[in-house]
Structure formats: C-alpha cells, structure tokens
Design a protein around this motif. Structure first.
Motif, PDB file in Angstrom:
ATOM      1  N   HIS A 105       3.532 -28.392   8.847  1.00  0.00           N
ATOM      2  CA  HIS A 105       3.808 -29.790   8.832  1.00  0.00           C
ATOM      3  C   HIS A 105       2.416 -30.401   9.374  1.00  0.00           C
ATOM      4  O   HIS A 105       1.742 -29.801  10.359  1.00  0.00           O
ATOM      5  CB  HIS A 105       4.796 -29.901   9.844  1.00  0.00           C
ATOM      6  CG  HIS A 105       5.111 -31.438   9.712  1.00  0.00           C
ATOM      7  ND1 HIS A 105       4.967 -32.508   9.907  1.00  0.00           N
ATOM      8  CD2 HIS A 105       6.638 -31.868   9.058  1.00  0.00           C
ATOM      9  CE1 HIS A 105       5.462 -33.383   9.499  1.00  0.00           C
ATOM     10  NE2 HIS A 105       6.711 -33.171   9.074  1.00  0.00           N
ATOM     11  N   VAL A 152       4.618 -31.880   1.101  1.00  0.00           N
ATOM     12  CA  VAL A 152       5.051 -30.779   1.938  1.00  0.00           C
ATOM     13  C   VAL A 152       5.618 -31.317   3.330  1.00  0.00           C
ATOM     14  O   VAL A 152       6.890 -30.755   3.578  1.00  0.00           O
ATOM     15  CB  VAL A 152       3.877 -29.684   2.351  1.00  0.00           C
ATOM     16  CG1 VAL A 152       4.245 -28.669   3.517  1.00  0.00           C
ATOM     17  CG2 VAL A 152       3.582 -29.110   1.072  1.00  0.00           C
ATOM     18  N   LEU A 173       9.184 -32.378   2.425  1.00  0.00           N
ATOM     19  CA  LEU A 173      10.191 -31.147   2.285  1.00  0.00           C
ATOM     20  C   LEU A 173      10.601 -30.462   3.481  1.00  0.00           C
ATOM     21  O   LEU A 173      11.649 -29.882   3.454  1.00  0.00           O
ATOM     22  CB  LEU A 173       9.428 -30.378   1.067  1.00  0.00           C
ATOM     23  CG  LEU A 173       9.286 -30.725  -0.352  1.00  0.00           C
ATOM     24  CD1 LEU A 173       8.497 -29.935  -1.215  1.00  0.00           C
ATOM     25  CD2 LEU A 173      10.802 -30.841  -1.154  1.00  0.00           C
ATOM     26  N   LEU A 174       9.688 -30.517   4.400  1.00  0.00           N
ATOM     27  CA  LEU A 174       9.857 -29.578   5.580  1.00  0.00           C
ATOM     28  C   LEU A 174      10.909 -30.414   6.319  1.00  0.00           C
ATOM     29  O   LEU A 174      11.536 -29.561   6.731  1.00  0.00           O
ATOM     30  CB  LEU A 174       8.664 -29.407   6.303  1.00  0.00           C
ATOM     31  CG  LEU A 174       7.541 -28.300   5.878  1.00  0.00           C
ATOM     32  CD1 LEU A 174       6.365 -28.439   6.567  1.00  0.00           C
ATOM     33  CD2 LEU A 174       8.212 -27.006   6.255  1.00  0.00           C
ATOM     34  N   LEU A 187       9.277 -26.529  -1.845  1.00  0.00           N
ATOM     35  CA  LEU A 187       8.107 -26.500  -0.641  1.00  0.00           C
ATOM     36  C   LEU A 187       7.389 -25.141  -1.012  1.00  0.00           C
ATOM     37  O   LEU A 187       6.108 -25.448  -1.101  1.00  0.00           O
ATOM     38  CB  LEU A 187       8.900 -26.234   0.730  1.00  0.00           C
ATOM     39  CG  LEU A 187       7.984 -25.883   1.917  1.00  0.00           C
ATOM     40  CD1 LEU A 187       7.172 -26.855   2.149  1.00  0.00           C
ATOM     41  CD2 LEU A 187       9.029 -25.453   3.044  1.00  0.00           C
TER      42      LEU A 187
END
Lengths: 270, 594
Positions: free
Chosen positions: B117, B137, B140-141, B159
């Motif tokens: 992240h 990303v 999605l995290l 991801l």
C-alpha cells in the motif's frame, strides 16, 4: 590442542636443524638477556594482540558505521583471478595448502621469535616484535575503514570455500566466525612476508632459515587465494603492509638502539 | 523519434570552443545542446548477504547480475551483513535492487496490505520497502480488507494480477528449507517447522534423551538482540516468539487462542471484539500479566513514544515490525483484569483478528522505553528506546525464558514452568494435539560461521539440529553422516528481487517488467538451488487465494523468460528494451532521462 602439538613439533625439528648442539649453553644465556631487553616490546605486542581480540568485534560494528564496502571494487579490479588459481585444485594440493595455511603460518610466525632469542644480538628479535605489532595495529585500522568479503563469500559459484568445507573445525579453531569482513589486507600475507623480509635482512644469522621463511611466505600467500579466503588485492595489500611495517620498525628500532637509551615503546598503530 | 546521440565530449568541445572564441552564438548553441545530454548506460547495484549468511542469496544475485549484464546493463553485486542489509534496504531506503527473503505471507492476503500500500511507502521495515505506489493496487488492498466472500476473492485475484504486471518486486525462487537433525534425543522433527516458534513446541523427547535441545545457527543476531520490535535483528522471529506470547497464533490457517482464552464479536459495525485472557498468566519475573499489559502493548506498538494519544501534533513512531496487525486496531479498552475490548477499523472479521498476533509486552519493563533515543547525549530523533534496545534480558510470558547470552556466540533459554502449556491442570485448551508442553528443559543456540560448519556440528553430535536452513550443497554431507538426518521442508518465504521505485529506470513499471523477463525462475530452482525449490509468480503462490492464471507452467505466464535454459536471448532482449523506449549504444543499454 592439535594446532599446539604440531607447532611444538615443528619448532623442535627447526631447532635441531638450525641450532648446533654445542651452542646450546650460550644460546640459553643469550635468550635470558634478550628476553630482558625486549620485555617492554613483548608487552606491547601482547597488548596489541589482546586489544585486537577485543576490538575485532567492536571493530566490525564500527566498520559498518564508517567503513567503505570495497568488495565490488576489488571484484571489478581482479575479476575471477582467484577462481583460476583454484581451478588447479586436487585433493593433495588442498591438503597441502590447508596445512600451510594453518600450521605453516603459525610456525612461521613463532619460530623466528625462538631463533632470534637464542642469538647474541638483540636487534632481530626486537625488530620482529615491533614489526608484528605494527602489522596487527595497522591491519586493525584498515579493517575498520575497508569492509570486504573474500572470494568464497562473493563468488561461491566459482570459488569453493575449500578450507572450511573440507575441515569445518578450522572455522571454530581460528575464530573466523565473526570476522569474515576482515579480508583487506590479508594479515596472513603481511605477517608471513614480514618474517621473510626480516629473514632476508638477517640472512647471515641463518641462511637456511632465510630460504625456508621465504618459501613458506610465498606458499602462505598462494594458499590464502587457493583456499578462496583472500583476493589477490588483499595479498598485494598485505605485502605492502609488510614492507611498510618492516621499514617503520627498522627506523624505530635503530633510533632507540642508536641513542643507547632505554627502548621506548613506539606509539604507531595504536 | 529519438534524437541522434550527442556525445558529452562534443558538448565539452563546443563549450571549449565557445570560451576560446567568445562568440555569443556558440555559447547559446552550447547551452541549448547541454539540454540534450546523451543518456548514460543503465547502471544498477544489487545488495544482498554473503554466502556465509545465506546459502543461496549471493549465488542468486550473481546469476541475476549475469542476465542483466547480458542485456547491456552495468550491474554490480554488493554483499553485506544481514543486519546491515536490513538497515540499508528496509530502514534507510538506500538501495537500488536487493535480493532477500520475503517474510512469510501465507496466513492471509491482507499481509500484502502493508507490503504494497502506498500509504506505507515512507515507513521503515517491511512496509512497502519498494516505495511502490499504484492507485489500483491501493484500492484493491482496501477492498479486500473491507469485503468478504466472492467480492474479497475477486479483489485479491485482481490485486495479484496487477502486482504481477507492475512488478514492485520480482519473485525469484521459493527454496526448500534444508536442515540436518539428530533423532537421538528428540523426535517429531518432520512435523516441526523451526522457522516458527510453534515448531519448537512440536518436538517430543526420547525417553532416555538429553534434556537440552542444542540448535546451531549461522545467524548471530539473536545472541546480541532479543527485541521483537527490531527489524534489522529479526529473521523469522521464532526465538523471540518462544519468549513472548501473542493473544493468538495462526495454526492451520485459523487464528487459535493462545494467551487469550476466548474472543467474541460484540458488534459488527463498527467491528468490536471482546477478548478474555487465560487465568493466572504471569511474566517470567513473577509479575502478573493482566489486561492492562495487553492494552499497553497495543498502544506502545502503535506509537512507541505514547505521545500522539495526548498530543495531536506529535508524530507517532510505530513498531516497524507490527504495522500490519496494528493498523487494524482503532482502540483498545480494558474492561476488567482479564478482558479487553478491541474496536477495529473497517475490516472483515477474519482480517481483523490478525491484530491479535502481536507479542504481548510487560508494561513494567517497556513503559520506560518511550523516550527518543539519544546517542552520547545527542537526540537523534526518529527512534525510541523501545525500537532500538537490545532487550537483554527479555522479560516475556512465553514457554521459554531467558537464561544467558554470549554476544555473537550463544544464547541459552530454559523452560518457563509458569506457562499455561506447563500447568498440570491444563485440559482441552483448544490447541491441536501436536502442540504440547516444551519437550526440553534448556534450549541452547550456538552460532557458527557457515552452513557447512553447522552441519558438521550435528554430524559430530555437538548439536541436535541446524536452526537456520543450510544449502543444497551440504546434502551429501548430511547423507554420509551416521548421526545426522536430512530434513527438507517447503519454505513459505521466497527470494525476491526488490526494486527501489524511487530510482531512475526502476520507477518505470515497464522497465521493471522487462527486467523480470530476464529472470529464469526454472533455472534458479533447478541449477542454483539444485532442485530444492520451485519457481513462483506471486507471493501468495502456496495459498488458496492464488489464481490459476498465475500458476507456473512451462515458465512464468506473466513475465516469460526471454531466452531458454538460463541463457538470455540477447537479440530478443534488445528488441524488448527498444520497445519501451531504450536504445543500445556499443552493446550498452542506454535510455531514460538523466
């Protein structure tokens, strides 16, 4: 224990070869007066050695703080030279060089102290001890400023760690556990060459010894590379350190003997 | 499109001419030319550990360097001690590339949260050491954290796909952990994973066996530092894990109560759980372990200065090893002596419970470690005593307690009889049968210089097992020995090539993607690891979260090797680099803006 026994045996053989039996009484007299004379210098060497064993660990931490990692630079200079030295490896050669590296080295360093103690002139013994102290002292300083890993640690796919693979106990014996960053310069090379230089300088005392010492010094330099422990650069650095140590030691000793006063402790390298 | 190469010496020559001729026109021309400086050869440096510290890292790094070299990149390998590598790569961001083993991520995909992240890009430790920032990303995290079921699965799949495409790091190879052990005093080695504290608890003692478990390691850091917060001193954390207890352990994929007795969720929005402790828990020094210690631990790990709670302007200094679990916790409240209420951030229950895996620390020892560190009286900021203390002797509550250490040589721990595993009344505690009381009275950890020496110690009956894994080249030696037996276990920790995405060239995902295509995972596993390992594409390769399309089959499906059998196809590599805007000049890869 094994190391100690072998070294004592080598010393006895050496003494039988170099010191004729009829000279023994006078040799012992010389030893007594020499020991008195070099006492302070011997204390200095002892101090350097003890400091060495203590500082080495702290030195490693200090080196990571202020030292320069020169491993990549060394590799850029000499590449895979050590790998080509090792390419001639045979089991017999490996046994021979392992013996030279461990026993030959210990013998080469201790024997001159014995034979120089047995002669009348105190200068060779004094010079040897001062030169040793300088080697250890300057070597230690160098290890703080230069961080380098040996070829066995840098190119393991080309250079085998022959000594430790064939004889793992040596690693425990020689206390090499913590100091694998201390390769530049090679103290094996510098001390061996120091002994050889002094043997050449005092060749009239025992010319046989001069031949043995020179031969052993060359073999020790080769063995450090053959066994994958040192780079050629380390060995060259070691030789330079030896030349420097011997010349500085000569100057210091000449000065202190020349003035006829009490031998002062040289304060270099501490 | 690209301007014809303008050599630097031409510019210098023009400049020289300009100075001699003092013609304004010439100078003007030189000035405009200087903006068109020809880009230099791409240069990269790979940092890793020497052969003595890790059986494969340096070989892998040099193999990768050879592949990059074949592509016309000037590349060098710099070895350094593991502690120093962690310091430079994870704390100070002083690296271009590194070869290291990624910590085990298999317990939950949320482990990727702190690894990738972008909000962790500047944080020390294994928090996004790559400086990777990708909005997709990040989203999605966040999504996988909040959602469950199919939605979470889809997010995790997407991801992994994006990560494989953008390559914040390249998975190199997943090794098998090879160890030598002696069955003389202890058994059940094959079930025990010595990378985890639980592995040590699975051993059984032979009836006539010695009461001392002697482990030999090549990693000396545990003999000088036992601080569970210190990033640069921990590898797997197995030893500190035996000294400190978490509230729960992930066992067989499920979080199982450990120091906690039970937990239950009392609210789902916001997510709140009530955790109760086992009875009569004590610290190694005899002090009682209470709910206050648990609450203190979570406050300390979130901010080791403990100041940001009261002062909003104070920057928190969190424990760099526990950012993931701690980032899940909003507040911790003591209810009574044995129970604590956790209020979590917006996360699904499975992910949230991961917060309970951090080591619980004693208040009476750690409350005095919240001051910023000063060196010789000078405040050097950015770290607290809690993060940098060597924490010797450690006071924990775990099944083993500290006895003594000799720095760089050995460490001795002994069984702690006050631990719940060792109590006579212990019954149906919900733990799997394999995890039993500690089978030994004393654990000694001895440091040797290399894996060969470690195997020698086991073969000579001077040790019971190699604690750190050894290299494949020691396998014949283990096989020849009559005392030592071979233990090969699939590892969950891969070797990765980490990219510093702040660096020129490496900030370009297409450049990283092309670099990844210079790496032959099959060759690494078969030749460098001698078959004791496997190639993989993504870090979750061994979990049920791994999508089929990332399965390794005949090669890497996302970044296929440009070449065959470990040999780079130079022409095709050049084509690939030209496609992304680089050029070749005298066989050297040049390009990018300087």
């Amino acid at each position: 224990m094994q190391l100690f026994a072998v070294i004592v045996a080598l010393h006895l053989i050496g003494l039988l070869l170099f010191v004729p039996a009829r000279d023994v009484p006078s040799a012992l007299r010389n030893a007594r007066s020499n020991i008195r004379q070099v006492g302070p210098t011997a204390v200095l060497l002892g101090g350097v050695l003890i400091a060495n064993s203590f500082i080495r660990n702290a030195g490693v931490d200090l080196a990571w703080l202020i030292g320069v990692n020169i491993t990549r630079g060394i590799y850029a200079i000499e590449g895979t030279f050590v790998a080509s030295v090792q390419s001639v490896a045979t089991p017999a050669l490996t046994a021979f060089f392992s013996f030279i590296y461990v026993f030959g080295y210990a013998f080469l360093l201790t024997f001159p102290i014995v034979i120089y103690a047995l002669i009348e002139d105190g200068e060779p013994l004094l010079l040897t001890l001062v030169a040793y102290s300088l080697n250890y002292g300057l070597g230690l300083v160098s290890y703080v400023f230069f961080i380098a890993y040996g070829p066995r640690n840098y190119m393991p796919e080309l250079v085998e760690s022959i000594l430790f693979t064939n004889w793992p106990q040596v690693q425990l014996l020689t206390g090499l556990v913590n100091v694998n960053t201390n390769v530049f310069p090679s103290l094996h090379a510098s001390l061996a060459v120091t002994v050889a230089l002094l043997a050449i300088r005092f060749r009239e005392i025992h010319w046989h010894w001069t031949a043995v010492a020179t031969g052993l010094a060359v073999l020790i330099c080769i063995s450090t590379m053959y066994l994958g422990i040192h780079w050629l650069t380390d060995v060259v650095g070691g030789i330079l350190l030896a030349v420097l140590s011997v010349s500085v030691a000569s100057r210091l000793v000449t000065k202190s003997l020349g003035t006829g006063s009490v031998i002062r402790l040289p304060d270099v390298g501490l | 499109m690209t301007p014809s190469p303008v050599r630097r010496r031409k510019i210098l020559g023009t400049l020289g001419f300009g100075l001699v001729g003092i013609t304004g026109g010439c100078l003007r021309q030189a000035r405009s030319l200087a903006g068109w400086q020809s880009p230099a050869q791409v240069q990269l440096e790979i940092k890793t550990v020497p052969d003595d510290s890790d059986p494969y890292a340096l070989r892998i790094a040099r193999t990768v360097a050879d592949w990059f070299d074949a592509a016309g990149i000037e590349v060098g390998v710099v070895p350094m001690s593991e502690q120093e590598l962690h310091r430079q790569a994870l704390l100070r961001n002083e690296f271009e590339l590194f070869v290291m083993r990624l910590p085990n991520l298999s317990s939950d995909p949320d482990m990727l949260y702190t690894l990738l992240h972008s909000r962790f890009a500047d944080d020390p430790g294994w928090q996004n050491p790559f400086g990777y920032a990708n909005i997709e990303v990040d989203e999605l995290l966040d999504t996988q954290r909040r959602t469950r079921g199919t939605r979470r699965r889809n997010a995790v799949t997407q991801l992994q796909r994006t990560v494989a495409q953008t390559q914040p790091f390249t998975m190199l190879v997943v090794p098998d952990d090879i160890r030598a052990f002696s069955p003389a005093s202890f058994t059940n080695w094959r079930a025990a994973d010595l990378d985890s504290p639980l592995g040590y608890l699975m051993l059984d003692r032979e009836p006539d066996g010695n009461g001392t478990l002697r482990v030999v390691v090549t990693d000396r850091r545990a003999t000088t530092n036992l601080n569970p917060l210190a990033v640069e001193f921990r590898r797997t954390g197995a030893l500190t894990g035996l000294i400190y207890d978490p509230l729960g352990y992930v066992i067989d994929g499920r979080l199982t109560p450990w120091l906690a007795d039970t937990w239950e969720f009392t609210s789902s929005s916001p997510l709140v759980a009530r955790v109760s402790l086992r009875d009569d828990t004590t610290w190694h020094d005899g002090e009682p372990l209470t709910a206050d210690d648990v609450a203190f631990t979570y406050r300390l790990l979130a901010d080791t200065t403990l100041r940001s709670e009261t002062d909003e302007d104070a920057a928190p200094l969190p424990s760099p090893r526990h950012r993931g679990p701690i980032s899940l916790v909003e507040t911790v409240r003591v209810i009574d002596d044995r129970s604590i209420e956790f209020r979590f951030v917006d996360a699904n229950a499975t992910v949230a419970l991961r917060a309970l895996t951090v080591p619980i620390l004693p208040t009476h020892v750690w409350q005095d470690r919240t001051d910023p560190v000063s060196l010789a009286g000078i405040d050097i900021g950015s770290a607290t005593e809690a993060i940098v203390t060597n924490n010797i002797p450690p006071v924990g509550s775990g099944p083993l307690q500290f006895v003594r250490n000799t720095p760089r040589e050995n460490l001795v721990l002994e069984r702690f009889d006050g631990h719940f595993l060792h109590r006579a009344e212990r019954q149906s505690d919900g733990l799997p049968g394999l995890i039993d009381e500690v089978a030994f009275d004393t654990l000694t950890v001895q440091v040797v210089g290399s894996d060969v020496a470690a195997v020698g110690m086991v073969a000579d009956e001077n040790a019971d097992a190699t604690g750190t894994p050894v290299g494949a080249d020691t396998v014949p030696r283990i096989g020849r020995s009559t005392e030592a037996e071979l233990l090969v276990q699939p590892s969950r920790s891969a070797y990765i090539l980490g990219y510093n995405t702040h660096h020129q060239h490496l900030n370009n995902p297409r450049f990283r993607h092309t670099l990844a295509r210079l790496i032959d995972g099959t060759y690494l596993s078969e030749t460098v690891l001698d078959g004791y390992g496997r190639a993989a594409v993504g870090p979750l390769w061994n979990t049920s979260w791994y999508p089929d399309e990332l399965e390794w089959s005949e090669g890497n499906p996302e970044t296929p090797f440009i070449g065959s059998d470990g040999a780079v196809n130079v022409n095709r590599v050049r084509e690939a680099f030209r496609e992304i805007g680089y050029r070749y000049d005298d066989d050297q890869l040049v390009g990018g803006t300087s």
